[in-house]
Design an enzyme around this catalytic site. Sequence first.
Site, short mmCIF file in Angstrom:
data_model
loop_
_atom_site.label_atom_id
_atom_site.label_comp_id
_atom_site.label_asym_id
_atom_site.label_seq_id
_atom_site.Cartn_x
_atom_site.Cartn_y
_atom_site.Cartn_z
N ARG A 124 4.85 17.52 -1.31
CA ARG A 124 4.11 18.49 -0.54
C ARG A 124 4.52 19.89 -0.97
NH1 ARG A 124 8.20 20.81 0.58
NH2 ARG A 124 6.97 22.26 1.82
N GLY A 125 3.76 20.85 -0.48
CA GLY A 125 3.97 22.23 -0.95
C GLY A 125 2.90 22.53 -1.98
N ALA A 126 2.23 23.66 -1.85
CA ALA A 126 1.06 23.92 -2.69
C ALA A 126 1.27 23.68 -4.19
CB ALA A 126 0.56 25.35 -2.42
N ARG A 162 -5.97 16.57 0.86
CA ARG A 162 -5.60 17.64 1.80
C ARG A 162 -6.46 18.86 1.49
NH1 ARG A 162 0.65 18.80 2.44
NH2 ARG A 162 -0.04 19.55 4.48
N GLN A 176 9.80 20.55 8.21
CA GLN A 176 10.13 20.83 6.80
C GLN A 176 11.31 21.80 6.69
OE1 GLN A 176 7.03 20.56 8.04
NE2 GLN A 176 5.46 20.23 6.46
N ASP A 208 -0.17 28.69 1.17
CA ASP A 208 -1.01 27.57 0.70
C ASP A 208 -2.35 28.04 0.18
OD1 ASP A 208 0.95 26.38 2.87
OD2 ASP A 208 0.37 24.79 1.49
N ASN A 224 -0.67 29.52 5.75
CA ASN A 224 0.64 28.93 5.52
C ASN A 224 0.95 28.03 6.71
OD1 ASN A 224 2.96 28.80 3.69
ND2 ASN A 224 4.10 29.65 5.42
C1 LIG Z 1 5.45 26.75 -2.00
S1 LIG Z 1 4.12 26.23 -1.05
C2 LIG Z 1 4.95 25.69 0.38
C3 LIG Z 1 4.06 25.66 1.57
O1 LIG Z 1 3.49 24.36 1.74
C4 LIG Z 1 3.91 23.87 2.99
O2 LIG Z 1 2.98 23.04 3.63
P1 LIG Z 1 3.17 21.42 3.55
O3 LIG Z 1 4.62 21.13 3.76
O4 LIG Z 1 2.28 20.93 4.67
O5 LIG Z 1 2.65 21.03 2.19
C5 LIG Z 1 4.15 25.12 3.81
O6 LIG Z 1 2.94 25.72 4.21
C6 LIG Z 1 4.87 25.94 2.79
O7 LIG Z 1 4.96 27.32 3.06
#
Ligand SMILES: CSC[C@H]1O[C@H](OP(=O)(O)O)[C@H](O)[C@@H]1O
Length: 344
Positions: free
Chosen positions: A45-47, A88, A195, A236, A246
């Site tokens: 996960r993470g963009a 997603r 997270q 994101d 975000n």
């Molecule tokens: C470096 S992008 C990280 C960004 O993604 C996370 O969302 P998720 O854990 O649901 O993929 C979160 O918004 C972070 O800031």
Amino acid sequence: MLRTIEYRDGKVYIIDQTKLPTVNEIIAIETVEECFDAIKKLKVRGAPAIGIAAAYGVVLGIADLKEIDFDSFYKELKKVTEYLSSSRPTAVNLFWALNRMEKKALENKEKPVEEIKKILENEAISIQREDEEICRKIGENGAHVLKDGSTVLTHCNAGVLATSKYGTALAPIYFAKEKGWNIKVFADETRPLLQGARLTAFELNEASVDVTLITDNMAAMVMAKGWIDVVIVGCDRVAANGDVANKIGTYGVALLAKAHNIPFYIAGPTTTIDLNTATGEDIVIEERDREEIICGFGKQTAPSDVKVFNPAFDVTPHELIAGIITEKGIVRAPYDINLKKLFD
Ligand SMILES: CSC[C@H]1O[C@H](OP(=O)(O)O)[C@H](O)[C@@H]1O
């Protein structure tokens, strides 16, 4: 430093982030379905990491295509990219990476399918390698908003575990540490999927960075105590006017930072900037399963029939953002003008 994603011998190896911090397990992803599932369930996960994983997902999805003409090949490729794009909706890197893979195939449409498959494998590898250098530069540029002794508040995880290396919001912290600066971090646990607690506290501890975990509702107090010098969070999707999607709770942190005269920065690669999305109102916000709130991590904490609203992201208006730290420098207002300049 941790490695979030590795591609070798036709398989994608990821840390299953749903099991951190107690279990640090590497799993092999061998099919496009497993890649979809890993993105959907936040195993990866993470963009930026989602974009990298999706690019490798394309490679997995076309692996068995053989001895067909380009039009038939491309038709199957589009099925794969459309499937992965439905995993997603908010992080634009997913769509950016899939579009880049489609474009690469079209650019090589005259070549034999086997050669195109190899070219696409190399393209996915390039996307990952480029992200490493992009995040390093974000760290270098972001260090300009820090100084020796700074204390940073961050939200969710925008570190190594959200990218190929270094992270985005955490990259300046790693870079500052490399310079020998004494940097402290307050990490919001970030409900509902934690997270911040499970991933940011974990990776900063692993890197021997001074991190203090707080619950989301403590951010106001630590700011009021004067403990926070700057807020840096990830992103994101950045809209053309500078509004930023975000992790849910980011908008509240931005409002708190404003109320306490603390600079609030976004960190992210230019691949997360989406000039085709005019404002934050146009960003699709993912809504996730009710169970994540009612029964997070196996313990029921609410009545099973209670109504639940579970948006995974929110939008921070550009007016609350001091700057957007990218690999090309720190972009400041007016964002509608200055974001476009990044792509001139
Ligand atoms: C470096 S992008 C990280 C960004 O993604 C996370 O969302 P998720 O854990 O649901 O993929 C979160 O918004 C972070 O800031």
